[in-house]
Design a protein around this motif. Structure first.
Motif, PDB file in Angstrom:
ATOM      1  N   ARG A 169      10.188   4.389   3.694  1.00 25.46           N
ATOM      2  CA  ARG A 169      11.596   4.096   3.960  1.00 25.46           C
ATOM      3  C   ARG A 169      11.775   3.340   5.264  1.00 25.46           C
ATOM      4  N   ARG A 170      10.906   3.605   6.231  1.00 27.68           N
ATOM      5  CA  ARG A 170      11.018   2.920   7.524  1.00 27.68           C
ATOM      6  C   ARG A 170       9.773   2.092   7.817  1.00 27.68           C
ATOM      7  N   ILE A 171       8.614   2.659   7.523  1.00 22.43           N
ATOM      8  CA  ILE A 171       7.349   1.993   7.804  1.00 22.43           C
ATOM      9  C   ILE A 171       6.714   1.588   6.477  1.00 22.43           C
ATOM     10  N   ALA A 215      -1.804  -4.115   7.252  1.00 18.39           N
ATOM     11  CA  ALA A 215      -0.799  -4.201   8.313  1.00 18.39           C
ATOM     12  C   ALA A 215       0.292  -3.170   8.086  1.00 18.39           C
ATOM     13  N   SER A 216       1.004  -2.842   9.155  1.00 15.68           N
ATOM     14  CA  SER A 216       2.201  -2.016   9.010  1.00 15.68           C
ATOM     15  C   SER A 216       3.384  -2.797   9.553  1.00 15.68           C
ATOM     16  N   LEU A 261       0.852  -1.194   0.000  1.00 17.38           N
ATOM     17  CA  LEU A 261       0.000   0.000   0.000  1.00 17.38           C
ATOM     18  C   LEU A 261       0.883   1.237   0.000  1.00 17.38           C
ATOM     19  N   ARG A 262       1.918   1.201   0.831  1.00 18.57           N
ATOM     20  CA  ARG A 262       2.805   2.353   0.974  1.00 18.57           C
ATOM     21  C   ARG A 262       4.187   1.857   1.416  1.00 18.57           C
ATOM     22  N   HIS A 311       3.276  -0.119   4.721  1.00 19.12           N
ATOM     23  CA  HIS A 311       1.883  -0.552   4.886  1.00 19.12           C
ATOM     24  C   HIS A 311       1.555  -1.510   3.745  1.00 19.12           C
TER      25      HIS A 311
END
Lengths: 165, 165, 165, 165
Positions: B120-122, B142-143, B116-117, B124
């Motif tokens: 760079r760190r998180i 989920a993330s 979804l996204r 989704h």
């Protein structure tokens, strides 16, 4: 078929667990096959209306990184909430569940479920998973749809189909 | 220990599945014990950056009401997203996951994961589970927290501990 | 009471917005005060059964860091899903909503809602918020409880009380 | 433009609230425009590391059915968690938030936020909203991404952009 360890998993331990689950499982709450395979112990605190589900650790439940797989945690949490609903309210089906992961689990754990909002149709619950040291490792919240209060329009088949709401 | 059916579960089918999982599992993505026990087939669409995880149906995966247990669905969805993250971005640990249940599953299913996204760190992600008729039965979002971009402060041990963020 | 800017907020812009909302709001879908204060435009795609809610940017909607406040995003997403439910299914109340934030929003945005699973009692929906450049900035999924299918046991007062399920 | 009531909303009450917010707001935690428009009072319990956000009721905050709009509840809960994070850990941005609605709110309410898991990078929080009678009306859980621990790779501009992780 030898009993030599496979990637840290002792085949004999897995086989013994599987045979025990085959011998003791029934298609009922608390004793269905997956609950027996995980060797869960479900207890209730009727005064507080809470459930406690104890999960022994086993090597075959590890994820690729080596700790308890998140799907196993989800299974145990789901059971802690479903059993709670079933015992204190009515049979119900999960609408949705959200899980939060705080720490990896590498040993025995226990999962405590409680009612957040026991509505007439919609029930909200929460569950917390702790490790042996009592540290909070994961939490879950969920909503369930009660099947008893809509009985007029439910056929037995629909009642038997979780999620079909 | 006979091979007579126990509550609809054929012990020989379970034993064969377990022996196959013991023989073929390794502590790596796609081949760890639980993935093999569920007999998952993971494939990738590199152009679209998607995963597909196929899950055969088995009687021992039923919940007390008779359909595929929600915890098994959670496990498969988690795998569809973790494998996606691992292949196209980096190793990562689940921060949280929310699952929605639309229909009971009573046969083979497949789970399609997509980004979804890809931060760079998180990161989704989302995943959809379909039955053989192509009906949407469950969805998850989920993330995940990527472990590569914080490499300076991560020790190997921490990297190996999912959730410890 | 002057019209000099207060921390980037032009008081005259806020006052004009408030007067317009006071003059045009009604206690109905699409025209209640908050929807008018945010100056939302709600449109429908009846063939695809989707809603689009457009939100102009305004300085008074910023969070302490300077971008569109997450609570405003939640409000717009909730409206995109509630209006969808109301138009294509029935009046319903939110059981729960999960929101994911991908990028800060610093200009006009639009929110597109669609049905994930239009159940007879429980409806699952999703909504995506895009900025002017068409980038996905936030997403939401939610479940709503329909009030029409339980009409026998609903009193008008209960129907008027969202969330009381 | 007179001050006669519009659909239960007294224009003079709204105007007074808006003027007060214009006069007292600043682009800082606890005093930004939306927090002042809602007339929030934020207090802290430093020993327990908790926040309490009090929200007076106002007719202009109603949804089309007449109770407090879910988006307003989301705004207040988000503030209760963001302020908590900011005071006891560091500035952080919301990764995701899930809200559960139990009862409609028709009067003053208060929202209590607490830390669930104050990780070094990822923080999980929860918040509960109560009405004047002390009944639990809504709950929220959320994860936030701390901006301090990744300081080497953060530019000031990125720090100012919530959600851009």
């Amino acid at each position: 078929m030898g009993s030599e360890p496979t990637n840290g998993i002792d085949p004999e331990v897995v086989r013994a667990r599987v045979e025990d689950a085959l011998a003791t499982s029934e298609p009922v709450f608390g004793r269905f096959f997956l609950a027996r395979l995980l060797d869960l112990t479900v207890t209730y605190d009727d005064e507080q209306q809470r459930t406690c589900v104890e999960l022994p650790f086993a090597d075959f439940l590890r994820n690729p990184q080596g700790s308890l797989h998140g799907g196993v945690i989800a299974t145990v949490m789901d059971i802690s909430m479903g059993h709670l609903c079933h015992r204190y309210l009515s049979t119900a089906v999960t609408i949705e569940m959200q899980m939060r992961f705080f720490r990896p689990v590498n040993g025995p754990s226990r999962c405590e479920g409680r009612l957040l909002r026991p509505g007439r149709r919609i029930v909200h619950l929460e569950s917390h998973l702790y490790d042996e040291q009592g540290r909070l490792c994961a939490s879950a919240t969920a909503s369930w749809h009660r099947l008893d209060t809509d009985s007029q329009s439910q056929t037995p088949q629909t009642v038997a189909e979780p999620g079909n709401t």
